[in-house]
Each structure stands twice: as structure tokens, then as C-alpha cells.
Motif scaffolding. Structure first.
Motif, PDB file in Angstrom:
ATOM      1  N   ALA A  67       0.834  -1.208   0.000  1.00  0.00           N
ATOM      2  CA  ALA A  67       0.000   0.000   0.000  1.00  0.00           C
ATOM      3  C   ALA A  67       0.867   1.255   0.000  1.00  0.00           C
ATOM      4  CB  ALA A  67      -0.940  -0.009   1.201  1.00  0.00           C
ATOM      5  N   ILE A  68       1.894   1.269   0.814  1.00  0.00           N
ATOM      6  CA  ILE A  68       2.773   2.434   0.882  1.00  0.00           C
ATOM      7  C   ILE A  68       3.602   2.556  -0.391  1.00  0.00           C
ATOM      8  CG2 ILE A  68       4.767   3.445   2.080  1.00  0.00           C
ATOM      9  CD1 ILE A  68       3.566   2.166   4.677  1.00  0.00           C
ATOM     10  N   GLY A  69       4.141   1.429  -0.853  1.00  0.00           N
ATOM     11  CA  GLY A  69       4.988   1.455  -2.040  1.00  0.00           C
ATOM     12  C   GLY A  69       4.252   1.811  -3.310  1.00  0.00           C
ATOM     13  N   SER A  70       2.973   1.461  -3.401  1.00  0.00           N
ATOM     14  CA  SER A  70       2.224   1.740  -4.624  1.00  0.00           C
ATOM     15  C   SER A  70       1.573   3.118  -4.613  1.00  0.00           C
ATOM     16  CB  SER A  70       1.166   0.659  -4.852  1.00  0.00           C
ATOM     17  OG  SER A  70       0.195   0.708  -3.822  1.00  0.00           O
ATOM     18  N   ALA A  71       1.604   3.792  -3.464  1.00  0.00           N
ATOM     19  CA  ALA A  71       1.051   5.139  -3.390  1.00  0.00           C
ATOM     20  C   ALA A  71       2.054   6.118  -3.997  1.00  0.00           C
ATOM     21  CB  ALA A  71       0.758   5.508  -1.941  1.00  0.00           C
ATOM     22  N   ASP A  72       1.556   7.208  -4.509  1.00  0.00           N
ATOM     23  CA  ASP A  72       2.418   8.221  -5.119  1.00  0.00           C
ATOM     24  C   ASP A  72       2.896   9.170  -4.021  1.00  0.00           C
ATOM     25  OD1 ASP A  72       3.761   9.637  -7.055  1.00  0.00           O
ATOM     26  OD2 ASP A  72       2.003  10.844  -7.614  1.00  0.00           O
ATOM     27  N   LEU A  73       3.886   8.705  -3.241  1.00  0.00           N
ATOM     28  CA  LEU A  73       4.373   9.470  -2.094  1.00  0.00           C
ATOM     29  C   LEU A  73       5.832   9.865  -2.288  1.00  0.00           C
ATOM     30  CD1 LEU A  73       2.965   7.239   0.804  1.00  0.00           C
ATOM     31  CD2 LEU A  73       1.946   9.318  -0.135  1.00  0.00           C
ATOM     32  N   SER A  74       6.186  10.973  -1.686  1.00  0.00           N
ATOM     33  CA  SER A  74       7.600  11.356  -1.675  1.00  0.00           C
ATOM     34  C   SER A  74       8.323  10.444  -0.684  1.00  0.00           C
ATOM     35  CB  SER A  74       7.741  12.817  -1.233  1.00  0.00           C
ATOM     36  OG  SER A  74       7.343  12.948   0.130  1.00  0.00           O
ATOM     37  N   ALA A  75       9.634  10.517  -0.679  1.00  0.00           N
ATOM     38  CA  ALA A  75      10.415   9.693   0.257  1.00  0.00           C
ATOM     39  C   ALA A  75      10.060  10.034   1.699  1.00  0.00           C
ATOM     40  CB  ALA A  75      11.908   9.880   0.006  1.00  0.00           C
ATOM     41  N   ALA A  76       9.886  11.314   1.985  1.00  0.00           N
ATOM     42  CA  ALA A  76       9.543  11.729   3.350  1.00  0.00           C
ATOM     43  C   ALA A  76       8.152  11.232   3.736  1.00  0.00           C
ATOM     44  CB  ALA A  76       9.617  13.250   3.462  1.00  0.00           C
ATOM     45  N   ASP A  77       7.202  11.319   2.797  1.00  0.00           N
ATOM     46  CA  ASP A  77       5.848  10.829   3.082  1.00  0.00           C
ATOM     47  C   ASP A  77       5.824   9.313   3.261  1.00  0.00           C
ATOM     48  OD1 ASP A  77       4.802  13.391   3.029  1.00  0.00           O
ATOM     49  OD2 ASP A  77       4.141  13.252   0.939  1.00  0.00           O
ATOM     50  N   SER A  78       6.624   8.611   2.459  1.00  0.00           N
ATOM     51  CA  SER A  78       6.717   7.147   2.610  1.00  0.00           C
ATOM     52  C   SER A  78       7.295   6.791   3.971  1.00  0.00           C
ATOM     53  CB  SER A  78       7.590   6.549   1.504  1.00  0.00           C
ATOM     54  OG  SER A  78       6.969   6.663   0.259  1.00  0.00           O
TER      55      SER A  78
END
Length: 146
Positions: A67-78
Motif C-alpha cells: 500500500a505504501i509502495g504503490s502510493a504516489d508518495l515522496s520519500a519523506a511521506d513514505s
């Protein structure tokens, strides 16, 4: 895109199976009985082994990672998401420890009642949690495929 529904199905199947067999009489697991005389270090070792070797926990951690890896998140958000998942996953362990430190012997009776309830209802609790997470993964996975 296929990882979520496959992982979800891998959780739903044992969840439903556990739900169907939840009323079967089971003995207290040996690892739980061993905690009665555990030292802090042996409890830490046992906790690490139970979390690292438990397929349910590995599947749930994989689901969070997907879920985290497939979300479009920045490194900080991840990193923040991983921290949130870790904190939430640790609460059931940390809360009783913190309460015992803060309240001392006053926590022994409520924790004893909670242990008795969890021993009696462990199969049902795990079945519900595993199945709900599995269903959510399947639904989210199919939405991603559409």
C-alpha cells in the motif's frame, strides 16, 4: 497491480477458515504459557521470533508495504507512512507496558481479565482482522486494475 488482490486472497482464505473453526476448544499456546515465567530478555526474544516467523504478521506487513509502495508518495511521506504503521502496530504491545510502568500493580487485574478474554476469543479476533484486511486489499487491488 495484481499483488494486492493476490495478497488479499491469501489473507481472506485463512481468515475465513479460522472463523469457521473459532469455537473449537484449544489449549493455551505454549508460547503464551511460557510468558508467565519470562524474564524481560526472554520475552523480548520471544516477541521478536513470534513477529518475524508468524505468517499472518508477514502477510500484514507485506500488505502495508504494498500500500505504501504503490502510493504516489515522496520519500519523506513514505517514511512517515512506515512510521505510522509501525507505531499503530506497536500500540498493542507498548500500551500495556506503559500502563504497567505508570500504574504499577493497579494494572495487573485489568490485564489479567484482558488476557483471559483474548485467550478465549483469540481465534475470532484474528479471523475478523485478517479477513477484513484481506477483503480491503482485494477490493483496492481490483480498483487499481480497472
Amino acid at each position: 497491480a495484481w499483488a494486492r488482490p493476490v495478497l488479499g486472497a491469501a489473507l481472506v482464505v485463512p481468515g475465513l477458515s479460522r472463523w469457521r473453526s473459532r469455537r473449537e476448544k484449544t489449549e493455551t499456546p505454549a508460547w503464551m504459557a511460557a510468558l508467565d515465567g519470562a524474564t524481560p530478555w526472554s520475552a523480548l526474544r520471544l516477541g521478536f521470533l513470534l513477529s518475524a516467523a508468524n505468517p499472518k504478521i508477514v502477510l500484514l506487513a507485506a500488505a502495508a508495504g504494498i500500500a505504501i509502495g504503490s502510493a504516489d508518495l515522496s520519500a519523506a511521506d513514505s517514511a512517515a507512512a512506515v512510521l505510522v504503521v509501525t507505531v499503530i502496530g506497536s500500540l498493542t504491545v507498548a500500551a500495556p507496558v506503559v500502563l504497567c510502568v505508570l500504574l504499577g500493580d493497579r494494572m495487573l487485574a485489568p490485564l489479567g481479565r484482558m488476557r483471559t478474554w483474548l485467550e478465549k476469543n483469540n481465534a475470532a479476533v484474528m479471523a475478523v482482522v485478517i479477513t477484513i484486511i484481506g477483503v480491503l486489499l482485494v477490493v483496492k487491488g481490483y480498483q487499481g486494475l480497472a
